[in-house]
Enzyme design. Structure first.
Site, mmCIF file in Angstrom:
data_model
loop_
_atom_site.group_PDB
_atom_site.id
_atom_site.type_symbol
_atom_site.label_atom_id
_atom_site.label_comp_id
_atom_site.label_asym_id
_atom_site.label_seq_id
_atom_site.Cartn_x
_atom_site.Cartn_y
_atom_site.Cartn_z
ATOM 1 N N GLU A 41 0.826 -1.209 0.000
ATOM 2 C CA GLU A 41 0.000 0.000 0.000
ATOM 3 C C GLU A 41 0.863 1.264 0.000
ATOM 4 O O GLU A 41 0.503 2.277 -0.614
ATOM 5 C CB GLU A 41 -0.927 0.007 1.224
ATOM 6 N N SER A 48 18.839 -8.258 -9.304
ATOM 7 C CA SER A 48 17.632 -8.376 -10.126
ATOM 8 C C SER A 48 17.712 -9.395 -11.263
ATOM 9 O O SER A 48 16.736 -10.085 -11.523
ATOM 10 C CB SER A 48 17.264 -7.006 -10.712
ATOM 11 N N HIS A 102 2.838 -10.118 -9.642
ATOM 12 C CA HIS A 102 4.271 -10.379 -9.660
ATOM 13 C C HIS A 102 5.020 -9.295 -8.890
ATOM 14 O O HIS A 102 5.918 -9.580 -8.094
ATOM 15 C CB HIS A 102 4.785 -10.433 -11.097
ATOM 16 N N SER A 103 4.637 -8.065 -9.126
ATOM 17 C CA SER A 103 5.214 -6.922 -8.418
ATOM 18 C C SER A 103 4.229 -5.771 -8.542
ATOM 19 O O SER A 103 3.160 -5.907 -9.136
ATOM 20 C CB SER A 103 6.574 -6.532 -9.018
#
Length: 420
Positions: free
Chosen positions: A96, A182, A311-312
């Site tokens: 959030e 990443s 996923h993100s």
């Protein structure tokens, strides 16, 4: 890898091979252990049924086979549950916060908490962890403070990475957790190298390497598996098969029987487990760790689970899967609810404790969140440090150029948000 289809049964092979009687007619090739046959036949990919999924609890949290019950003490099982639910709470708040523009990016762990905690609990605290990017629960089980989770996501002065990494790329030397990077699957051959070093040092230590089924399609996975097998490294390859590699479903990711089926082809002992069953994950990881250290060999664990969240924060999963599909896993087969039912059936947890813990865990997360938000960002000068022992001329010129630029135009930047 042996097969049991009628076309490749022992009797069938014996009939075909019976006229090769002398040693000269036996295969002498160094690259395979096999016998000659005189019938042209290709091996079908579906010659065996799917690799079974090992589980200890059913979906209602009941132990299926008492002999597989790990018989963990109440205190430890409660730590499992509190870690999983605390992670869930942290995910909701940080997700959030990204939606409100407070942090730039986030990845939730919804639905995969059992794979993190079950595996982390089965390891020694000094075992080295190579994560992908969805293993925050492993660090949390090792008592990584909420304040440092928040500091990393906010990139503030308390961040161990000094604000240089994007959010959720945690790392902690003291807790033997290698900093996440990443690019997919780069950690796999790195982990094998670390395992080989541990073997040579006779360190009585295992390396665990986490990755998703999508990362298993990378060439680095092949290289890592093959090196680990041939060099006989004490490593656990832990694949979280959560159904989707971003938007790519498993039906488009591979044609074989998942990831565990690849292990025997590399000479790796492999197992498939119910990743939503924290005890199944615990048992498999514990046994894999014991044998990896004792026998110096790699193990592959494929934990079948489901990624309930996007996923993100850069992804909208409603574009490629239905709400009903997500709701099934969230409501009917969630690792947290399964473990909660187990606890309740033993009288170790009740609704009042649940309510109190939810309130307490949210308060703890919010306190760390508010503290992280108030802190300054690291000094811009840290952009240039910690790479070279002696700063190269070109990098020094860039540092001087930035200093001149900020001296001239500093009023246009929020420098008061950064440490001097």
């Amino acid at each position: 890898m042996g097969v049991s289809s009628p076309a490749f049964s022992p009797q069938h092979s014996q009939r075909q091979q019976q006229h090769f009687s002398s040693l000269d007619d036996k295969p002498q090739f160094p690259g395979a252990s096999a016998e000659f046959i005189d019938k042209l036949e290709f091996i079908q990919p579906n010659v065996i049924s799917g690799i079974p999924i090992y589980r200890v609890m059913d979906r209602q949290g009941q132990i299926i086979n008492p002999s597989e019950d790990p018989h963990l003490p109440q205190e430890k099982v409660l730590k499992f549950y509190k870690t999983m639910t605390l992670l869930n709470t942290m995910d909701r708040i940080l997700y959030e916060s990204q939606r409100q523009g407070r942090i730039s990016f986030y990845m939730t762990n919804y639905g995969e908490e059992g794979t993190h905690v079950g595996s982390a609990a089965a390891l020694d605290n000094t075992d080295l962890v190579f994560g992908q990017y969805r293993e925050a629960g492993v660090l949390m089980y090792r008592n990584y403070p909420l304040e440092l989770f928040m500091a990393q996501c906010y990139g503030n002065v308390s961040d161990l990475g000094k604000g240089r990494q994007m959010p959720v790329h945690y790392g902690c030397r003291e807790r033997h957790f290698v900093t996440i990077s990443s690019p997919l699957a780069t950690q796999i051959p790195q982990a094998v190298g670390a395992a080989y070093a541990a073997k040579r040092a006779n360190a009585n230590r295992v390396i665990i390497c986490y990755f998703g089924e999508g990362a298993a399609s990378e060439g680095d996975a092949h290289a890592g598996f093959n090196f680990a097998a041939t060099l006989e490294c004490p490593i656990i390859f832990f694949c979280r098969n959560n159904g989707y590699a971003i938007s790519t479903p498993t039906s488009e990711q591979y044609r074989g029987d998942g990831i565990a089926a690849r292990g025997p082809g590399y000479g790796i002992l492999s197992i498939r487990v119910d990743g939503n069953d924290v005890f199944a994950v615990y048992n498999a990881t514990k046994e894999a760790r014991r044998r990896a250290v004792a026998e110096n060999q790699p193990f592959l664990i494929e934990a079948m689970t489901y990624r309930i969240g996007h996923h993100s924060t850069s992804d909208d999963s409603s574009a490629y899967r239905s709400v009903d599909e997500v709701n099934y896993w969230d409501k009917q087969d969630h690792p947290i609810s399964r473990l909660r039912q187990y606890l309740q059936s033993r009288g170790w947890w009740d609704d009042e404790q649940e309510k109190a813990w939810r309130k307490q865990s949210r308060r703890k997360v919010m306190e760390a969140f508010e503290q992280a938000e108030r802190k300054l960002k690291p000094s811009p000068s840290l952009l240039f440090s910690d790479v070279y022992q002696e700063m190269p001329t070109q990098l020094r010129k860039q540092q001087e150029s930035l200093a001149r630029h900020l001296q001239t135009y500093g009023e246009h930047y929020p420098l008061d948000h950064f440490e001097k």
